[in-house]
Scaffold this motif. Structure first.
Motif, short mmCIF file in Angstrom:
data_model
loop_
_atom_site.label_atom_id
_atom_site.label_comp_id
_atom_site.label_asym_id
_atom_site.label_seq_id
_atom_site.Cartn_x
_atom_site.Cartn_y
_atom_site.Cartn_z
N SER A 1 -71.14 -3.52 -6.08
CA SER A 1 -70.55 -4.09 -4.87
C SER A 1 -69.39 -3.23 -4.41
CB SER A 1 -70.05 -5.52 -5.15
OG SER A 1 -69.06 -5.51 -6.16
N LEU A 2 -69.13 -3.24 -3.12
CA LEU A 2 -68.07 -2.43 -2.53
C LEU A 2 -66.85 -3.30 -2.29
CD1 LEU A 2 -67.32 0.35 -1.28
CD2 LEU A 2 -68.08 -0.58 0.91
N LYS A 3 -65.71 -2.87 -2.83
CA LYS A 3 -64.48 -3.64 -2.68
C LYS A 3 -63.47 -2.97 -1.76
CE LYS A 3 -64.84 -5.81 -7.25
NZ LYS A 3 -64.19 -6.04 -8.56
N ALA A 4 -63.74 -1.71 -1.37
CA ALA A 4 -62.78 -0.97 -0.55
C ALA A 4 -63.17 -1.06 0.92
CB ALA A 4 -62.75 0.50 -0.98
N PRO A 5 -62.18 -1.16 1.83
CA PRO A 5 -62.48 -1.17 3.28
C PRO A 5 -62.88 0.23 3.73
CG PRO A 5 -60.10 -1.18 2.92
CD PRO A 5 -60.73 -1.33 1.56
N LEU A 6 -63.73 0.30 4.76
CA LEU A 6 -64.22 1.58 5.24
C LEU A 6 -63.63 1.98 6.60
CD1 LEU A 6 -68.03 1.14 4.38
CD2 LEU A 6 -66.26 2.29 3.02
N GLY A 7 -62.85 1.11 7.18
CA GLY A 7 -62.38 1.36 8.55
C GLY A 7 -61.26 2.36 8.68
N GLN A 8 -60.55 2.67 7.60
CA GLN A 8 -59.37 3.53 7.71
C GLN A 8 -59.59 4.93 7.11
OE1 GLN A 8 -56.72 2.45 9.44
NE2 GLN A 8 -57.90 0.56 9.78
N LEU A 9 -60.82 5.32 6.88
CA LEU A 9 -61.08 6.63 6.28
C LEU A 9 -60.76 7.75 7.27
CD1 LEU A 9 -64.49 5.90 4.50
CD2 LEU A 9 -62.23 6.08 3.45
N PRO A 10 -60.14 8.84 6.80
CA PRO A 10 -59.80 9.97 7.69
C PRO A 10 -61.01 10.85 7.96
CG PRO A 10 -59.05 10.43 5.46
CD PRO A 10 -59.63 9.05 5.43
N LEU A 11 -61.75 10.55 9.01
CA LEU A 11 -63.01 11.25 9.30
C LEU A 11 -62.90 12.23 10.46
CD1 LEU A 11 -65.43 8.17 9.06
CD2 LEU A 11 -64.83 9.81 7.25
N ALA A 12 -61.72 12.37 11.06
CA ALA A 12 -61.58 13.12 12.31
C ALA A 12 -62.07 14.57 12.18
CB ALA A 12 -60.13 13.09 12.77
N ASP A 13 -61.71 15.26 11.10
CA ASP A 13 -62.06 16.67 10.96
C ASP A 13 -63.28 16.90 10.07
OD1 ASP A 13 -59.89 17.42 12.54
OD2 ASP A 13 -58.52 17.34 10.81
N THR A 14 -64.10 15.88 9.91
CA THR A 14 -65.26 15.96 9.04
C THR A 14 -66.54 15.85 9.86
OG1 THR A 14 -65.60 13.59 8.63
CG2 THR A 14 -63.85 14.69 7.36
N PRO A 15 -67.70 16.16 9.27
CA PRO A 15 -68.97 15.97 9.98
C PRO A 15 -69.44 14.52 10.01
CG PRO A 15 -69.37 16.89 7.80
CD PRO A 15 -67.89 16.85 7.98
N VAL A 16 -68.64 13.62 9.41
CA VAL A 16 -69.03 12.20 9.34
C VAL A 16 -68.48 11.46 10.55
CG1 VAL A 16 -68.91 10.08 7.99
CG2 VAL A 16 -69.03 12.31 6.83
N LEU A 17 -69.38 10.80 11.29
CA LEU A 17 -68.98 10.02 12.45
C LEU A 17 -68.47 8.64 12.05
CD1 LEU A 17 -68.90 9.76 15.57
CD2 LEU A 17 -71.26 8.89 15.44
N ALA A 18 -69.19 8.02 11.11
CA ALA A 18 -68.82 6.68 10.66
C ALA A 18 -69.49 6.41 9.32
CB ALA A 18 -69.23 5.62 11.68
N VAL A 19 -68.93 5.43 8.59
CA VAL A 19 -69.51 5.01 7.31
C VAL A 19 -69.83 3.53 7.40
CG1 VAL A 19 -69.21 4.89 4.81
CG2 VAL A 19 -68.10 6.73 6.10
N ARG A 20 -71.07 3.18 7.08
CA ARG A 20 -71.49 1.79 7.11
C ARG A 20 -71.96 1.37 5.72
NH1 ARG A 20 -76.23 1.57 9.78
NH2 ARG A 20 -76.51 3.82 10.06
N SER A 21 -71.85 0.08 5.42
CA SER A 21 -72.32 -0.44 4.14
C SER A 21 -73.11 -1.72 4.37
CB SER A 21 -71.16 -0.71 3.19
OG SER A 21 -70.37 -1.80 3.65
N SER A 22 -74.05 -1.98 3.46
CA SER A 22 -74.83 -3.21 3.51
C SER A 22 -75.32 -3.54 2.12
CB SER A 22 -76.02 -3.07 4.47
OG SER A 22 -76.90 -2.07 4.01
N VAL A 23 -75.71 -4.81 1.92
CA VAL A 23 -76.28 -5.24 0.64
C VAL A 23 -77.76 -5.47 0.86
CG1 VAL A 23 -76.23 -6.97 -1.18
CG2 VAL A 23 -74.10 -6.28 -0.07
N GLN A 24 -78.59 -4.76 0.09
CA GLN A 24 -80.03 -4.87 0.23
C GLN A 24 -80.54 -6.21 -0.33
OE1 GLN A 24 -79.81 -2.35 2.32
NE2 GLN A 24 -81.83 -1.62 1.67
N SER A 25 -81.80 -6.53 -0.05
CA SER A 25 -82.37 -7.80 -0.50
C SER A 25 -82.38 -7.93 -2.02
CB SER A 25 -83.80 -7.93 0.03
OG SER A 25 -84.60 -6.84 -0.41
N ASN A 26 -82.44 -6.79 -2.71
CA ASN A 26 -82.42 -6.82 -4.19
C ASN A 26 -81.01 -6.81 -4.75
OD1 ASN A 26 -81.71 -4.26 -3.54
ND2 ASN A 26 -83.35 -3.24 -4.68
#
Length: 528
Positions: free
Chosen positions: A41-66
């Motif tokens: 499980s993910l306990k850390a927030p993803l909204g404040q990551l420093p992505l400005a100078d990286t190739p990453v546009l955004a990070v998303r998370s989800s919990v699968q059915s399993n």
């Protein structure tokens, strides 16, 4: 979750409370990287990551059915991903590391820089250092690079097309690897980067020298890649900057280290080497073994070329140590040796400079101040410059200056060590004893250990006077054979470096079957 940006890749690190399994998938339309982590499980927030100078546009998370965790990294550009797990080590948790390598090599890496040469008309200063950084502790201000010289000294030598001496400056640690921690959470990785930038600024302010950083920001570089960067730069010298900690806060003093092929010269040297060699485990390199030696290096370690490189490392290291002694307490007054992985370059002389113990409250306080860091960097360069003016590589700007005597007011010095004689010193620098005596106001040919002698240039006024008036003939006295008695900390390579001879020559002259020396052993020193 943490994000680090390096010149050629972006590193994403997830802290774990236990080891996990994971899978990574690179998907297209749109470009994204998908990471699945079962039973997590993910306990850390993803909204404040420093992505400005990286190739990453955004990070998303989800919990699968399993119940598995899925992380999706939406990309701005194509990348080449790599991932691996790091076991808990050195106070760090288990970690999942995801490296996103840029598809095209970065044009800003230090290794891509061309060789600098003097212009065809008149010499100009080399480019200034990279932008400076500020340590995130109280009382620190941004580091300003050393000022560029207003004008170059006029010289008579033909300097056009002469290459500049290249110094690769390596700021220890970085990124996931903070290095040692001092009082007020002063981090070694920040101190080393600021001193390294100051050192490069001092180097680039000196005509004939070019300084290049292996690390320009807060990111991690594996130890082997640091040496490879120096080789790609075609460096004449590799200098790794550190400020380590010891088990006792009372430990203090600056040190200079070179590589040892036969074990550490002291318990402190062994401890610091082991600590620095753990950097890859803390910073993050997949499948690393601390005792691993690449195949090329394994063959070269016993080759004479490695001996020559080590001798040069000891020579420049001693000059740097002598210079640092003018501003700082020294832990030892000789260059120590240990098995530092970062120094194992077969053809680039390499030294590791411990600027002080960050675990010592007094030295930590000094290292936290911009003025002291600048002073430390300048003292390191003073030693480097002294070495290269004494041993300039052929075809360089500095070699041309030394040969012409137009050194722009810079004066070479020699510190007398055990076994030195005035005739031997004169021979080493290509001058006569009479020149040395007049230049230093000596009344006799006697020299004392620790005495500092100024070395005249080939066409200095003092030399011209001596040449104009031939010296009075003196009776020739046969020089007594030089000998050296082995003391604690001595190695055959260090003894060879001290007397300006090769290890092989020492072995032949003393009928030695290997390079082992014993306390109290007397060695005969061959003529240079």
């Amino acid at each position: 979750m943490r994000v680090w940006r390096a010149p050629d890749h972006t590193r994403i690190v997830l802290d774990l409370d236990a080891p996990v399994q994971h899978s990574l998938t690179l998907a297209a339309n749109p470009e994204r990287v998908i990471v699945d982590v079962p039973k997590t499980s993910l306990k850390a927030p993803l909204g404040q990551l420093p992505l400005a100078d990286t190739p990453v546009l955004a990070v998303r998370s989800s919990v699968q059915s399993n119940g598995d965790l899925r992380l999706v990294f939406d990309l701005k550009t194509k990348v080449a991903p790599n991932s691996f797990l790091l076991k808990a080590h050195g106070g760090m948790h288990d970690r999942l590391v995801i490296d996103l390598y840029d598809e095209a090599p970065s044009t800003t890496t230090a290794a891509a820089a061309p060789v600098t040469t003097a212009p065809s008309t008149k010499p100009a200063a080399t480019p200034s250092a990279a932008p400076t950084t500020t340590v995130p502790t109280a009382g620190n201000a941004a580091v300003k690079p050393a000022p560029q010289p207003a004008s170059q000294p006029a010289v008579k030598a033909d300097l056009s097309g002469k290459r500049f001496i290249v110094i690769a400056v390596d700021a220890g640690h970085g990124g996931e690897d903070p290095g040692a921690l001092g009082p007020n959470r002063l981090r070694e990785k920040d101190v080393t980067l600021m001193i390294a930038k100051e050192l490069v600024a001092s180097i680039n302010a000196q005509p004939g020298f070019t300084g290049k950083l292996t690390r320009t920001g807060d990111y991690f570089i594996p130890l082997k890649k640091r040496r490879d960067l120096a080789r790609n730069m075609k460096a004449d010298l590799f200098v790794s900057i550190h400020a380590d900690a010891f088990t006792k806060a009372s430990a203090r003093g600056a040190s200079v280290f070179a590589l040892s092929r036969h074990g550490a010269t002291s318990e402190t040297a062994r401890f610091l080497a082991e600590r620095e060699n753990e950097s890859d485990l803390i910073g993050g390199v997949g499948d690393i073994r601390l005792d691993d030696k690449d195949q090329v290096l394994a063959g070269v370690l016993v080759d004479l070329s490695m001996t020559a490189t080590l001798n040069s490392s000891l020579q420049v290291g001693q000059q740097v140590l002598n210079s640092m002694g003018g501003i700082a307490h020294l832990h030892k007054r000789h260059v120590e040796q240990a098995g530092f992985l970062v120094l194992k370059s077969p053809d680039v002389p390499s030294i590791l400079v411990e600027t002080g113990f960050i675990s010592n409250p007094e030295e930590s306080r000094k290292l936290a101040t911009p003025a002291y860091r600048k002073q430390m960097a300048q003292s390191v360069f003073n030693g480097i410059r002294q070495h290269f003016y004494q041993h300039p590589p052929a075809g360089t700007y500095v070699a041309a200056l030394v040969e012409s005597g137009a050194t722009g007011g810079f004066e070479r010095h020699h510190t007398v060590s055990a076994g030195d004689s005035l005739s031997g010193i004169a021979n080493r620098y290509g001058v006569s004893m009479q020149r040395l005596m007049q230049y230093n106001n000596l009344r006799s040919t006697t020299v004392n250990i620790g005495q500092n002698l100024k070395i005249p240039a080939a066409n200095s006024p003092a030399v011209a006077q001596v040449q104009a008036a031939p010296p009075t003939p003196r009776p020739q006295v046969a020089a007594a054979p030089r000998q050296h008695k082995v003391v604690a900390g001595d190695t055959l390579s260090r003894i060879a470096s001290r007397y300006g001879v090769s290890v092989a020559a020492l072995q032949r002259h003393n009928n030695m079957k290997d390079t082992t020396v014993k306390l109290g052993q007397t060695l005969k020193i061959p003529t240079s």
